[in-house]
Design an enzyme around this catalytic site. Structure first.
Site, mmCIF file in Angstrom:
data_model
loop_
_atom_site.group_PDB
_atom_site.id
_atom_site.type_symbol
_atom_site.label_atom_id
_atom_site.label_comp_id
_atom_site.label_asym_id
_atom_site.label_seq_id
_atom_site.Cartn_x
_atom_site.Cartn_y
_atom_site.Cartn_z
ATOM 1 N N SER A 15 43.754 43.089 49.455
ATOM 2 C CA SER A 15 43.965 44.420 48.877
ATOM 3 C C SER A 15 42.680 44.904 48.213
ATOM 4 C CB SER A 15 45.095 44.384 47.827
ATOM 5 O OG SER A 15 44.738 43.550 46.734
ATOM 6 N N SER B 285 31.098 43.304 37.519
ATOM 7 C CA SER B 285 31.746 44.498 36.986
ATOM 8 C C SER B 285 30.791 45.155 35.998
ATOM 9 C CB SER B 285 33.044 44.107 36.265
ATOM 10 O OG SER B 285 33.580 45.202 35.534
ATOM 11 N N TYR C 48 37.567 38.910 30.445
ATOM 12 C CA TYR C 48 37.032 39.472 31.689
ATOM 13 C C TYR C 48 35.528 39.706 31.577
ATOM 14 C CZ TYR C 48 36.991 42.455 35.877
ATOM 15 O OH TYR C 48 36.748 43.002 37.115
ATOM 16 N N LYS D 151 32.579 37.859 33.822
ATOM 17 C CA LYS D 151 31.723 38.694 34.664
ATOM 18 C C LYS D 151 30.257 38.603 34.223
ATOM 19 C CE LYS D 151 34.859 40.163 37.528
ATOM 20 N NZ LYS D 151 34.844 39.685 38.923
ATOM 21 N N THR E 284 42.157 50.843 42.563
ATOM 22 C CA THR E 284 42.871 49.696 43.120
ATOM 23 C C THR E 284 44.009 49.330 42.160
ATOM 24 O OG1 THR E 284 41.555 48.025 41.958
ATOM 25 C CG2 THR E 284 40.675 48.851 44.064
#
Length: 270
Positions: free
Chosen positions: A15, A137, A150, A154, A185
């Site tokens: 995805s 990111s 996160y 990253k 997304t």
């Protein structure tokens, strides 16, 4: 890089960015290895692509990763480009986040991506060619609230990729660090909250973000040009990314250290 006829392996391909990369690469003539945990969803993506091998596995399963790596290389005799794209995001304050959430996100988004790369670099160095693309990111350039875990992973992935690029700079193997901002997304909907549960709702920034197919095209165009850092963002996120962009001169300096025998001198001391 001309992608036609090249074998490209994408994790997190069922995805979002991974699926969009697969479809674009198929249009450019690549042979695709598609990986993720959901075989049925991978098969749906494969329907839109011409030449595919589906290798479903959990990136945290070392044995399954080793088996998939052997199969990916054996399929056409090589892996020319690999996207470390699998991952999960976060939406929770540090004060309200269980330590297990940090451990899980580190395991999925950092440790597993390093393991994926480590399984391929020997193969690529032996061939004297190849490419590794790491999906970091903008949160890997700038610490973003509600994403302490996160951002940590990253930033860590960027550090690994930058160091690896220097080490491989004389081998013919390229390393591309990719820094997406908000891309439309399910990343926010699938993000972990403080107790580890799935968030279940999206963000306005994500819903109004760059379409996944447009983001994938920008990434692939950057790789085709040999860009070492590729920022895929708009508005304030683009400004943040550009403010923290690594100067090309610094990347050249690291490569120059390796070319001058830096690693050999360090090993001689050991």
């Amino acid at each position: 890089m001309n992608f036609s006829g090249k074998v490209v392996w994408i994790t997190g391909a069922s995805s979002g960015i991974g699926a969009a990369l697969a479809r674009d690469l198929s249009d450019r003539g690549a042979h695709l290895v598609l990986s993720g945990r959901d075989e049925a969803r991978l098969a749906e993506v494969a329907k839109d692509c011409a030449k595919t091998l589906i290798l479903p596995f959990d990136v945290r399963d070392d044995a399954a990763l080793a088996d998939a790596t052997a199969k990916a290389i054996a399929w056409k005799g090589s892996v020319d480009l690999a996207f470390a794209n699998a991952g999960v995001s976060q939406r929770s304050r540090a004060l309200n986040t269980d330590m297990q959430v940090y451990r899980d996100i580190i395991d999925i988004d950092l440790t597993a991506q390093i393991a994926f790369s480590q399984g391929l670099i020997g193969h690529m160095v032996e061939r004297g060619s190849g490419g590794l693309a790491f999906i970091s990111s903008i949160a890997g350039k700038v610490g973003v609230p509600m994403r302490t875990a996160y951002s940590a992973v990253k930033f860590g992935l960027a550090g690994y990729g930058d160091a690896l690029r220097g080490e491989l700079s004389q081998t013919g193997v390229n390393v591309h660090m990719i820094y997406p901002g908000s891309v439309a997304t399910n990343v926010a909907r699938n993000a972990m909250v403080g107790d580890g549960a799935k968030r279940g709702v999206s963000d306005d920034a994500i819903d109004n973000g760059i379409p996944a197919d447009e983001a994938a095209r920008t990434m692939l165009d950057g790789i085709a040009k040999g860009e070492r850092e590729i920022i895929v963002a708009q508005g304030a996120e683009l400004q943040m990314g550009e403010m923290r962009r690594t100067p090309e001169a610094l990347l050249d300096q690291i490569a120059g250290m390796v070319a001058s025998g830096y690693m050999e001198r360090m090993e001689a001391v050991d």
